[in-house]
Enzyme design. Sequence first.
Site, mmCIF file in Angstrom:
data_model
loop_
_atom_site.group_PDB
_atom_site.id
_atom_site.type_symbol
_atom_site.label_atom_id
_atom_site.label_comp_id
_atom_site.label_asym_id
_atom_site.label_seq_id
_atom_site.Cartn_x
_atom_site.Cartn_y
_atom_site.Cartn_z
ATOM 1 N N LYS A 78 -3.796 -34.737 -7.821
ATOM 2 C CA LYS A 78 -5.180 -35.202 -7.915
ATOM 3 C C LYS A 78 -5.254 -36.248 -9.025
ATOM 4 O O LYS A 78 -4.618 -36.091 -10.073
ATOM 5 C CB LYS A 78 -6.094 -34.015 -8.237
ATOM 6 C CG LYS A 78 -7.582 -34.371 -8.302
ATOM 7 C CD LYS A 78 -8.452 -33.139 -8.546
ATOM 8 C CE LYS A 78 -9.925 -33.488 -8.561
ATOM 9 N NZ LYS A 78 -10.791 -32.298 -8.788
ATOM 10 N N SER A 153 -14.712 -31.390 -5.573
ATOM 11 C CA SER A 153 -14.280 -32.740 -5.868
ATOM 12 C C SER A 153 -12.848 -33.043 -5.439
ATOM 13 O O SER A 153 -12.490 -34.207 -5.303
ATOM 14 C CB SER A 153 -14.414 -33.009 -7.371
ATOM 15 O OG SER A 153 -13.498 -32.200 -8.099
ATOM 16 N N SER A 177 -14.347 -26.850 -7.063
ATOM 17 C CA SER A 177 -13.725 -28.097 -6.596
ATOM 18 C C SER A 177 -12.348 -27.959 -5.970
ATOM 19 O O SER A 177 -11.836 -28.928 -5.412
ATOM 20 C CB SER A 177 -13.639 -29.104 -7.744
ATOM 21 O OG SER A 177 -14.884 -29.712 -7.946
#
Lengths: 485, 95
Positions: A78, A153, A177
């Site tokens: 990420k 997210s 997330s």
Amino acid sequence: MAEQRHTLAEMARLLESGAISSRELTEASLARIEARDSELNAFITVTAETALAAADRADQQRAKGNAGPLTGIPIAQKDIFCTAGVATTCASRMLENFVSPYDATVVERLNAAGLISVGKTNMDEFAMGSSNETSYFGAVKNPWDPARSPGGSSGGSAAAVAAGLVPMATGTDTGGSVRQPAALCGITGFKPSYGRVSRYGMIAFASSLDQAGVLALTAEDAALITQLIAGFDERDSTCSDQPVPDYMAALASSVAGKKIGVPTEYFDGLDDNCAQAMHAAFDVYRQLGAEIIDVHLPNLPLAVPTYYVVSPAEASSNLSRFDGIRFGYRADGAEDIESLYKQTRSVGFGDEVKRRIMTGTYVLSAGYYDAYYLKAQKVRQLISNDMARCFEQVDIIAGPTTPTPAFRLGEKVDDPVQMYLNDIYTVSANLAGLPGISVPCGLVDGLPVGLQLIGPHFAEAAVLNFAHQYQLHSDWHKLLPGGTN
Amino acid sequence: MALTRKDIEYIAHLARLEVHEDEIPAYTDKLGKIIGFIDALDAAETGDLLPMAHPLNMSQRLRPDVVTAADQRDVYQQNAAEKEGGLYIVPRVVE
């Protein structure tokens, strides 16, 4: 590997047997990204050259007998984790050109285990969002339906794994997330306890809530990766020094005789079809000999309001470091230092990030601090106490990960409160610092929904064990986007 | 509670954000909705509960105050927009 997905464990066996090389796996991953990512937008940066070089090194290591079990498997990071020499943007204009001088601990440990990063995944800007629509680089598309959100997210990580671009990607979970995008993309998402994994080099959003996690195809793969990234790190003062148990060994335990608590409040207003999928999952556990017990979380309706005081307050403080001076975007032509700060931050941050900074500044400001921030910290204790009371009765808490399957892109973007309510089932685990996992447990209108399991502090082994036992007796995690097996 | 233009301007200043005239209505509307939403906390019975500052209610770990890291100023300054002789350049602060 056209429309086929392999788990980490399967790839490890293929590498071990010599059936495939790391170069072949890495080339296949890069080819999938090339073929699919112009549509999905799951990656911000692809590091093809360094990945292939690392794959060749991994193959040489294996030939010499020096390879670890996961050496040479391509994964993604990420874009919130700092990676030395590779851009780390946090999906923000503020950090569009930022190159970290060091690796995050999570990155360092996965690299040390020989895993190969093929790139950095898209996300909501500074991890603030539940739909991936706040990314400066544009929304990620859900592989199940490109008109829908992959969640957020960690939406890029979830979409990349669901579409078979990589078998695993890292994520971070401040309010859901990791678990929410995993649920909406039909994969497995695991958030360990607060303090279990070092936050060093993970760009801070809300420091008392942030925790690194894993997006993968199975709980077994989540266990393999958690084993590598969990454990003490002196560079994160909140990282726990509790010993890390053998998560893989714990997977095989029977859940017979164990107690699963289902908060009755979870079903107030839950979509009927989602509720049915949950009940079907509970039936699987009953057949495995576990007992399903009603429990209560009376303060559940306060969880999201509490989260949306605590997290913006911490964000407003954490993001004050972005001043245009030491790193990141800097506005041109400011005549004095205050204008430099204001112009830099107004242009560098997107709308949702600015809204959260404003909310956080408001709840911390003189005259409002007690009514909002202090009050929220007390309610946080109340919520944490509710969870602790449940764990006096049961081994694990189970319920939905999200109130609905994936929503349409654009559907909630104009109404922040509607967007925030998406986090209703996930934020409590963050407020209380508990480990939680989402595993696929059904389809509603052709879209995946997730079963969430939450355990007591540092009960990662139990959470992974319950999830793995479910996956041994269900096939939902094997469904490819589109619903084929 | 309804936020006024003055509130928005004041919060934006504290947050060191610039709010343009055309952004004020959106901020009063959306921030107002968010504040209205978090106002639900007001009704919670918290009695004499202490505020929870840490998810594990742990205290801060300390370490001996000794130098552990090498000087990496040049490496860290590579990301700075303007620097000179190891210093960050900013608009004049003191006349």
